[in-house]
Design a protein around this motif. Structure first.
Motif, PDB file in Angstrom:
ATOM      1  N   THR A 243      42.082 -36.653  17.764  1.00  0.00           N
ATOM      2  CA  THR A 243      40.793 -37.358  17.819  1.00  0.00           C
ATOM      3  C   THR A 243      39.804 -36.557  18.670  1.00  0.00           C
ATOM      4  O   THR A 243      40.143 -36.107  19.774  1.00  0.00           O
ATOM      5  CB  THR A 243      40.949 -38.763  18.422  1.00  0.00           C
ATOM      6  OG1 THR A 243      41.859 -39.512  17.634  1.00  0.00           O
ATOM      7  CG2 THR A 243      39.609 -39.493  18.464  1.00  0.00           C
TER       8      THR A 243
ATOM      9  N   LYS B  24      38.454 -39.232  13.935  1.00  0.00           N
ATOM     10  CA  LYS B  24      39.916 -39.171  13.880  1.00  0.00           C
ATOM     11  C   LYS B  24      40.392 -38.523  12.587  1.00  0.00           C
ATOM     12  O   LYS B  24      39.800 -38.710  11.522  1.00  0.00           O
ATOM     13  CB  LYS B  24      40.514 -40.576  13.976  1.00  0.00           C
ATOM     14  CG  LYS B  24      40.381 -41.237  15.337  1.00  0.00           C
ATOM     15  CD  LYS B  24      41.115 -42.579  15.345  1.00  0.00           C
ATOM     16  CE  LYS B  24      41.099 -43.213  16.719  1.00  0.00           C
ATOM     17  NZ  LYS B  24      41.856 -44.499  16.747  1.00  0.00           N
TER      18      LYS B  24
ATOM     19  N   ASN C  38      46.933 -37.841  19.827  1.00  0.00           N
ATOM     20  CA  ASN C  38      47.361 -39.243  19.766  1.00  0.00           C
ATOM     21  C   ASN C  38      48.869 -39.420  19.753  1.00  0.00           C
ATOM     22  O   ASN C  38      49.354 -40.553  19.893  1.00  0.00           O
ATOM     23  CB  ASN C  38      46.767 -39.903  18.499  1.00  0.00           C
ATOM     24  CG  ASN C  38      45.250 -39.824  18.470  1.00  0.00           C
ATOM     25  OD1 ASN C  38      44.590 -40.127  19.453  1.00  0.00           O
ATOM     26  ND2 ASN C  38      44.702 -39.414  17.322  1.00  0.00           N
TER      27      ASN C  38
END
Length: 222
Positions: free
Chosen positions: A201, A196, A219
């Motif tokens: 990610t 991440k 994300n």
């Protein structure tokens, strides 16, 4: 008639004279005339067995080799594995003739990404709007249709032999390769190895020590 002259032949009784032998002291001298001839008969002693006993052959002793102790091997420490690093710029892949990454508009790259096998639309699960999922050979690109754009929020790759920008190959690369390319994962559990960096990610799925799937996620969606 008187005989004249001396009769030498007449027997005259001479008086008996006793002679006592004088005591002889010392060792009497023996003259050769007094020597007694002694005949010595040699005794024949059987000759000793003259068979020579062979002298044992001198054996040269073979020197016993000296056991030189082998040096104790020194355990050379295994050098630590070089580790790579991960940043948000690594969360991208090449599909067909284009490079795609989460957050980009996919509208103009749908056909350039490869041969489109299927396309599905539906109500967005993660945000307002609706989803359009594009299916290629071993690759799925999920987009969120919003504000006139098809924003990529997930790319899932399962195609064996697929190679990403840092050389990770599905079906070949292992966990050591992941560490060498990206360092230690931010999250690790089950088959999932996640890297991440803020919004993006990069996820690798590992089975039996081998990478079997790669996923790229934005994300910020949802």
């Amino acid at each position: 008639d008187t005989e004249t002259g001396v009769d030498t032949g007449a027997e005259t009784d001479a008086p008996e004279v006793s002679v006592t032998p004088a005591e002889v002291t010392g060792t009497p001298e023996v003259t050769p005339t007094d020597a007694v001839e002694i005949t010595v008969t040699p005794t024949m002693t059987p000759a000793a067995d003259m068979t020579a006993t062979p002298t044992p052959e001198q054996t040269t002793a073979t020197p016993t080799p000296t056991n030189t102790p082998s040096p104790t091997p020194t355990n050379t420490p295994t050098p630590a594995q070089a580790k790579g690093s991960y940043s948000a710029s690594d969360c991208k892949v090449s599909l067909g003739s284009v490079t795609v990454k989460p957050g980009d508009d996919f509208t103009s790259n749908v056909n350039a990404a490869g041969t489109l096998l299927d396309q599905q639309e539906g109500q967005a699960c993660l945000d307002d709007g609706y989803d359009i999922n594009y299916y290629y050979d071993g690759v799925t690109v999920c987009t969120l249709s919003k504000d006139g754009q098809q924003l990529i929020y997930d790319v899932d790759i399962t195609k064996t032999g697929f190679k990403n920008a840092k050389g990770i190959i599905i079906g070949t690369s292992g966990e050591d390769d992941l560490v060498a390319a990206y360092g230690d994962p931010s999250e690790s559990g089950g088959m999932r190895r996640a890297y991440k960096d803020g919004r993006f990610t990069l996820i690798f799925y590992v089975q039996g020590g081998i990478v079997t799937e790669i996923e790229l996620v934005d994300n910020s969606v949802g």
